[in-house]
Design a protein around this motif. Structure first.
Motif, mmCIF file in Angstrom:
data_model
loop_
_atom_site.group_PDB
_atom_site.id
_atom_site.type_symbol
_atom_site.label_atom_id
_atom_site.label_comp_id
_atom_site.label_asym_id
_atom_site.label_seq_id
_atom_site.Cartn_x
_atom_site.Cartn_y
_atom_site.Cartn_z
ATOM 1 N N SER A 20 0.825 -1.215 0.000
ATOM 2 C CA SER A 20 0.000 0.000 0.000
ATOM 3 C C SER A 20 0.859 1.264 0.000
ATOM 4 O O SER A 20 0.414 2.319 -0.459
ATOM 5 C CB SER A 20 -0.931 0.004 1.218
ATOM 6 O OG SER A 20 -0.171 -0.083 2.420
ATOM 7 N N ASP A 21 2.095 1.166 0.501
ATOM 8 C CA ASP A 21 2.983 2.326 0.558
ATOM 9 C C ASP A 21 4.034 2.313 -0.550
ATOM 10 O O ASP A 21 5.158 2.760 -0.369
ATOM 11 C CB ASP A 21 3.669 2.399 1.922
ATOM 12 C CG ASP A 21 4.472 1.142 2.262
ATOM 13 O OD1 ASP A 21 4.368 0.149 1.512
ATOM 14 O OD2 ASP A 21 5.211 1.159 3.271
ATOM 15 N N GLN B 212 5.954 5.569 -1.393
ATOM 16 C CA GLN B 212 7.021 5.902 -0.443
ATOM 17 C C GLN B 212 8.295 5.145 -0.781
ATOM 18 O O GLN B 212 9.398 5.689 -0.744
ATOM 19 C CB GLN B 212 6.571 5.561 0.975
ATOM 20 C CG GLN B 212 7.617 5.829 2.044
ATOM 21 C CD GLN B 212 7.118 5.446 3.425
ATOM 22 O OE1 GLN B 212 5.931 5.498 3.719
ATOM 23 N NE2 GLN B 212 8.048 5.027 4.280
ATOM 24 N N HIS B 213 8.161 3.863 -1.136
ATOM 25 C CA HIS B 213 9.327 3.064 -1.519
ATOM 26 C C HIS B 213 9.972 3.603 -2.802
ATOM 27 O O HIS B 213 11.200 3.627 -2.932
ATOM 28 C CB HIS B 213 8.924 1.603 -1.719
ATOM 29 C CG HIS B 213 8.524 0.905 -0.462
ATOM 30 N ND1 HIS B 213 9.336 0.809 0.638
ATOM 31 C CD2 HIS B 213 7.385 0.255 -0.132
ATOM 32 C CE1 HIS B 213 8.725 0.138 1.590
ATOM 33 N NE2 HIS B 213 7.529 -0.203 1.148
#
Length: 393
Positions: free
Chosen positions: A190-191, A194-195
């Motif tokens: 879900s992130d 960000q990665h």
């Protein structure tokens, strides 16, 4: 989309014991799926045990998940060990991954008087795997095929990763097509954004000096066909000296790749960083993702590349590449063995970057929550069916 939190209603009030079986937890895509599945089901309040037949663990194990390693070294010993373990404490359901482990799981369940659902997950095209790539000689391959046909039909469900693999399994195992279902791997976190925003830590990718990086990733094994990619990159670099090749991964063929790069005079333009913790940081900064494999199920790295909306050049290998790329709508498909066309497609993607709008939407079903919810729904259906059968006897 139903979230993991909302999907908790699919489970019973009491924590259901679930066993997930695998060979090991190394760096491969299937092993990553095992960990993601275990973590997702654990967060949905299932009591998850991962049962391994090997001792290689290269992945972080989420808290609350029990790891059990079988002591047996032969198929017969492992089957007996499973039988003994499950006779004392059977799981509510078992989910097994990869062909040989699947067979042992089904064999052990068959020998038990106790009954519980078994789901087997096939991560590749089993007919091609058995015919071309499984070691052990023709006798071993013949016996493996016989066992697939004998035991897969005993599974309560067989999961394939794409439609072409589902058809292949159905035909190979002589089982009804409607008994093979398709569930996409839990791959995309879900992130992810960000990665992607994190720095890769590699100078070629984090540089602003105009370097075009061709990225590839996978096990260093013959079926991944990285030798073809290195030879193709020689042609790419000759035409475009600003290019570099980064191949992520490790394995038995690593030294062969290094020698080939040295023989071709391009060793200084190819990097082998090994295994890395954040592939999205690499993909978001690369110019092209290349997948030269001879055989694939549904490669997680291809899903990850689509989620990062990076131009893709892939071989039209047997398996999920064509299906995932929608016959070339979401990337360029090159016939197997066509090294020149593979190089030309990479050059074209660099010089005339294709639009990648909609790539992430294509792999929405590979989001972790989406995939785990489908597994949870299947578990609910099978356990409810089992409870109903138990009451009627």
């Amino acid at each position: 989309m139903t979230t993991l939190h909302e999907a908790r209603g699919l489970t019973m009030h009491k924590r259901l014991p679930i066993t997930i079986l695998a060979g090991h937890l190394g760096h491969g895509g299937a092993e990553g799926v095992v960990v993601a599945l275990a973590e997702g089901l654990s967060r949905m309040n299932f009591e998850v045990t991962i049962l391994l037949r090997g001792r290689w663990i290269a992945r972080a194990i989420p808290p609350g998940i029990e790891i059990v390693m079988l002591r047996g070294t032969s198929d017969r010993q492992r089957v007996r060990e499973l039988q003994s373990m499950w006779h004392r404490r059977p799981p509510k359901i078992a989910i097994s991954h990869l062909t040989e482990v699947n067979i042992q799981t089904l064999h052990a369940r068959q020998r038990l008087a106790k009954d519980f659902p078994v789901v087997v997950v096939e991560h590749t095209m089993p007919s091609r795997l058995i015919n071309d790539y499984t070691g052990g000689g023709w006798i071993y391959k013949r016996n493996l095929l016989r066992k697939v046909r004998k035991y897969y039909r005993e599974a309560d469900a067989v999961i394939a990763l794409c439609e072409s693999a589902a058809v292949d399994i159905s035909e190979l195992a002589h089982m009804p097509r409607n008994k093979v279902i398709t569930i996409n791997n839990p791959v995309i976190p879900s992130d992810i954004d960000q990665h992607m925003d994190e720095m890769s830590g590699h100078p070629w990718l984090d540089s602003t000096s105009g370097i075009n990086v061709v990225l590839a990733a996978g096990r260093f094994a013959p079926e991944k066909n990285f030798e073809m990619l290195i030879r193709a990159f020689k042609k790419v670099h000759t035409a475009r000296p600003d290019t570099r090749l980064v191949i992520l991964g490790a394995g038995e063929c690593g030294r062969n790749y290094e020698r080939l790069a040295d023989e071709l005079g391009i060793a200084g333009y190819i990097a082998f960083p090994g295994h890395i913790s954040n592939i999205y940081a690499f993909m978001s900064r690369a110019s092209v993702f290349a997948l030269p494999s001879i055989i694939e199920g549904v490669p997680n790295v291809l899903v990850e590349a689509l989620a990062c909306e990076i131009p893709i050049v892939a071989t039209d290998s047997l398996g999920g590449n064509r299906e995932l790329l929608m016959n070339g709508v979401y990337g360029t498909l090159i016939p197997l063995g066509d090294e020149d066309s593979f190089a030309s497609a990479i050059i074209s993607a660099i010089e005339n970057r294709p639009t990648t709008e909609g790539y992430r939407e294509r792999v929405k079903d590979f989001e972790v929550d989406s995939s785990i919810n489908k597994y949870a729904q299947l578990i609910s259906e099978l356990t409810e069916k089992g409870n109903a059968n138990a009451k009627s006897t």
